[in-house]
Design an enzyme around this catalytic site. Sequence first.
Site, mmCIF file in Angstrom:
data_model
loop_
_atom_site.group_PDB
_atom_site.id
_atom_site.type_symbol
_atom_site.label_atom_id
_atom_site.label_comp_id
_atom_site.label_asym_id
_atom_site.label_seq_id
_atom_site.Cartn_x
_atom_site.Cartn_y
_atom_site.Cartn_z
ATOM 1 N N ASP A 108 0.864 -1.182 0.000
ATOM 2 C CA ASP A 108 0.000 0.000 0.000
ATOM 3 C C ASP A 108 0.903 1.235 0.000
ATOM 4 O O ASP A 108 1.986 1.218 0.578
ATOM 5 C CB ASP A 108 -0.897 -0.006 1.243
ATOM 6 N N LEU A 132 -17.339 -10.188 -1.055
ATOM 7 C CA LEU A 132 -17.345 -10.082 0.416
ATOM 8 C C LEU A 132 -18.231 -8.931 0.862
ATOM 9 O O LEU A 132 -18.243 -7.881 0.243
ATOM 10 C CB LEU A 132 -15.939 -9.769 0.941
ATOM 11 N N ARG A 133 -18.937 -9.159 1.975
ATOM 12 C CA ARG A 133 -19.656 -8.046 2.603
ATOM 13 C C ARG A 133 -18.796 -7.498 3.728
ATOM 14 O O ARG A 133 -18.151 -8.274 4.447
ATOM 15 C CB ARG A 133 -20.962 -8.531 3.240
ATOM 16 N N GLU A 134 -18.796 -6.206 3.899
ATOM 17 C CA GLU A 134 -18.090 -5.623 5.041
ATOM 18 C C GLU A 134 -18.734 -6.122 6.327
ATOM 19 O O GLU A 134 -19.951 -6.287 6.407
ATOM 20 C CB GLU A 134 -18.191 -4.107 4.997
ATOM 21 N N ASN A 172 -24.504 -6.414 -7.659
ATOM 22 C CA ASN A 172 -24.701 -5.338 -6.686
ATOM 23 C C ASN A 172 -25.927 -4.499 -7.028
ATOM 24 O O ASN A 172 -26.697 -4.116 -6.149
ATOM 25 C CB ASN A 172 -23.450 -4.448 -6.599
ATOM 26 N N PHE A 191 -31.902 -10.079 1.968
ATOM 27 C CA PHE A 191 -32.007 -8.713 1.416
ATOM 28 C C PHE A 191 -33.453 -8.265 1.238
ATOM 29 O O PHE A 191 -33.804 -7.580 0.291
ATOM 30 C CB PHE A 191 -31.195 -8.591 0.113
ATOM 31 N N GLY A 247 -26.781 1.914 1.734
ATOM 32 C CA GLY A 247 -25.617 2.797 1.671
ATOM 33 C C GLY A 247 -24.352 1.975 1.577
ATOM 34 O O GLY A 247 -24.366 0.834 1.114
ATOM 35 N N CYS A 290 -20.205 0.492 -1.604
ATOM 36 C CA CYS A 290 -20.370 -0.300 -2.839
ATOM 37 C C CYS A 290 -21.661 -0.028 -3.586
ATOM 38 O O CYS A 290 -21.627 0.356 -4.752
ATOM 39 C CB CYS A 290 -20.270 -1.781 -2.497
ATOM 40 N N LYS A 330 -22.081 3.530 -5.141
ATOM 41 C CA LYS A 330 -21.038 3.730 -6.173
ATOM 42 C C LYS A 330 -21.298 2.838 -7.395
ATOM 43 O O LYS A 330 -21.231 3.296 -8.535
ATOM 44 C CB LYS A 330 -19.684 3.393 -5.537
HETATM 45 C C1 UGA Z 1 -22.131 -5.342 -0.772
HETATM 46 C C2 UGA Z 1 -22.515 -6.734 -1.302
HETATM 47 O O1 UGA Z 1 -23.496 -7.320 -0.438
HETATM 48 C C3 UGA Z 1 -21.284 -7.647 -1.374
HETATM 49 O O2 UGA Z 1 -21.645 -8.901 -1.957
HETATM 50 C C4 UGA Z 1 -20.215 -6.975 -2.252
HETATM 51 O O3 UGA Z 1 -19.031 -7.739 -2.311
HETATM 52 C C5 UGA Z 1 -19.877 -5.595 -1.652
HETATM 53 O O4 UGA Z 1 -21.081 -4.800 -1.599
HETATM 54 C C6 UGA Z 1 -18.858 -4.954 -2.551
HETATM 55 O O5 UGA Z 1 -19.196 -4.666 -3.711
HETATM 56 O O6 UGA Z 1 -17.699 -4.833 -2.147
HETATM 57 P P1 UGA Z 1 -21.605 -4.313 1.642
HETATM 58 O O7 UGA Z 1 -21.490 -2.994 0.947
HETATM 59 O O8 UGA Z 1 -20.570 -4.711 2.615
HETATM 60 O O9 UGA Z 1 -21.664 -5.507 0.556
HETATM 61 O O10 UGA Z 1 -22.986 -4.274 2.401
HETATM 62 P P2 UGA Z 1 -24.369 -5.055 2.394
HETATM 63 O O11 UGA Z 1 -24.416 -5.993 3.512
HETATM 64 O O12 UGA Z 1 -24.691 -5.593 1.062
HETATM 65 O O13 UGA Z 1 -25.358 -3.823 2.728
HETATM 66 C C7 UGA Z 1 -25.412 -2.683 1.865
HETATM 67 C C8 UGA Z 1 -26.484 -1.740 2.331
HETATM 68 O O14 UGA Z 1 -27.782 -2.297 2.157
HETATM 69 C C9 UGA Z 1 -26.397 -1.378 3.823
HETATM 70 O O15 UGA Z 1 -26.681 -0.004 4.004
HETATM 71 C C10 UGA Z 1 -27.470 -2.237 4.466
HETATM 72 O O16 UGA Z 1 -27.974 -1.730 5.661
HETATM 73 C C11 UGA Z 1 -28.523 -2.234 3.361
HETATM 74 N N1 UGA Z 1 -29.445 -3.398 3.423
HETATM 75 C C12 UGA Z 1 -29.006 -4.647 3.216
HETATM 76 C C13 UGA Z 1 -30.792 -3.170 3.692
HETATM 77 O O17 UGA Z 1 -31.244 -2.018 3.895
HETATM 78 N N2 UGA Z 1 -31.645 -4.240 3.721
HETATM 79 C C14 UGA Z 1 -31.213 -5.519 3.501
HETATM 80 O O18 UGA Z 1 -32.052 -6.444 3.535
HETATM 81 C C15 UGA Z 1 -29.869 -5.730 3.241
#
Ligand code: UGA
Length: 434
Positions: free
Chosen positions: A31, A154-156, A211, A252, A260, A263, A266
Site C-alpha cells: 500500500d 465479500l460483505r463488510e 450489486n 435482502f 448505503g 459499494c 457507487k
Molecule cells: C455489498 C454486497 O453485499 C457484497 O456482496 C459486495 O461484495 C460488496 O457490496 C462490494 O461490492 O464490495 P456491503 O457494501 O458490505 O456488501 O454491504 P451489504 O451488507 O450488502 O449492505 C449494503 C447496504 O444495504 C447497507 O446499508 C445495508 O444496511 C442495506 N441493506 C441490506 C438493507 O437495507 N436491507 C437488507 O435487507 C440488506
Amino acid sequence: MMKVAIVGTGYVGLPTGVGLAELGNKVVCVDKIEDKINRLNRGELTLYEDGLEELFKKNVAAGMLSFTTDMETAVKDADIVMLAVGTPPHPLTKEADLKYIYAAAAELAPFLTGYTVVATKSTVPVGTGDEVEEIVRKNNSKADFDVVSLPEFLREGFAIHDFFNPDRIVIGAESDKARNMLLELYRPFAGKCEFLCVKRRSSETIKYASNAFLAMKIHYINEMADFCEKSGADIREVAKGMGLDSRIGKKFLNPGPGYGGSCFPKDTNAMAQMGKKYGTRLNLIETTIAENDARKARMGQRVIETIREHPEGKIAVLGLAFKGGTDDCRESPAIDIIKEMIRHSRNIRVYDPKALANAKAILNNTVSYAESVEEACKDAEVAVILTEWEDFRHLDLARLKKIMRCPKIVDMRNMLCGEEVVAAGFDYQCIGRK
Ligand code: UGA
C-alpha cells in the site's frame, strides 16, 4: 502454496490477504500509505472486521503474511498479483474513477518476473481488463502475464466469514494458463461452492449486475414497506411470505432507511453510466438510485416531524455506520439522514459503538458525540435507531424512559419488539407497519 501480492490494504485487500495466507499461501500486501503499513507491521489492524485480528496475527507470526510500501518487494516473486485498490465514483460523472487501478498497473509492470497473473479484485467497468493489459504491456514489453477479472463478493463486517464461505468464485480469464492458476489458488473451496469460469467482460459485468440487483431488491422492499404503512399490512409478514418463495429468496428483504456503503451507491451509479455509454438505458437502476436518495431525505424529515412541537428538542441518534458490524461510514444512510436533520435542528447527539471516529471526520462539529446509548439519550426528545447494532436490540427501556425528556423511539431498522416498547410507555415508530 502460491506467492500472492495484493495491491491495496482496504476492506477488500486486507481480508483477502489474510484469508489467502490462512489457506497456506505466502502473501505480501502493498500500500502507498506509509502510516497504514507501519501500523500493520506493528501488528495493529487498520480497519475493524469480525474475526480478522486473530487470523491476521497468526499468519504474520507464521511468516505467511507481510506488509510493505515497496511495490518491487511485493511483486517480484509473485505468481499472482491482485489489484484491490479503490475505484471511487468520479465526483462529476459518477463513473468509476480508475486512476488508482491504472497507476497500480503501471507501477507494478516493471517488476513482473516469470509468468504472472494480474487479477483485478476491485470493482471495475467492463473493458477495464483490456486497458490494464495494455498499461502493463506498455510499461514492460517483455512481461509474461495475463490479466484476469476476479470479482469480490465479500460483505463488510462479514468479510472473513464470506471469504471462507463463498457462494461462488467467478474467474474471468481469456487464457487457460491464467484460469488454471486461479482454480489452483481457490482449490480449498472445490466442492464447497460453484466455480464459474467466464469471459473477462462477463465477469466484470457479473459484479455490477449483482450489486445493482441487490440494491434494487432493497429498494423494492422499502417501497413495499411504504405501501404497508399506508395499507395496514405488516412488512415483516409480507417479506417473510415473499422470501419463502425460493425464486425470490429470504435475504435482502429487510426494509430500512435506504441502502448505503462504499459499494451499492457507487456501483449502481457506475452501472447506470455504463448503460448510457453503451446506449442501453438501465431504467430500473436509475430509478433505484433516485428513489434511494429521496428516501434518506424523507427519513430525516420523518424524525423532524416527531419533534414538531418542540423544535429545540434534542434528537439522539443511535448508529452511524452504514450497517451493523462495521466502522465504515462511507455513504452511510445515517450520515445523510443526519445531514437532512441538521437543516432543521442543531441539537443532535450521536452514538455508535464502533464508527464514532469515522463519523466525526464527516460530521465535524455539526452534532455532538456520546460515548454510550445512555449519554446520547439523556434529555432527548426522540431516539432514532439508524444502524442495526446488536446492542440496540437490548436497550434498557425502563432506564431510557427515565432519562429521556420524552419517551419516543423511531426504529428505522425494525430492531425492537414494538409491543414491548409500547408497553414500556414509549411512542414507537418503525418501518413498514403502523
Ligand atoms: C455489498 C454486497 O453485499 C457484497 O456482496 C459486495 O461484495 C460488496 O457490496 C462490494 O461490492 O464490495 P456491503 O457494501 O458490505 O456488501 O454491504 P451489504 O451488507 O450488502 O449492505 C449494503 C447496504 O444495504 C447497507 O446499508 C445495508 O444496511 C442495506 N441493506 C441490506 C438493507 O437495507 N436491507 C437488507 O435487507 C440488506
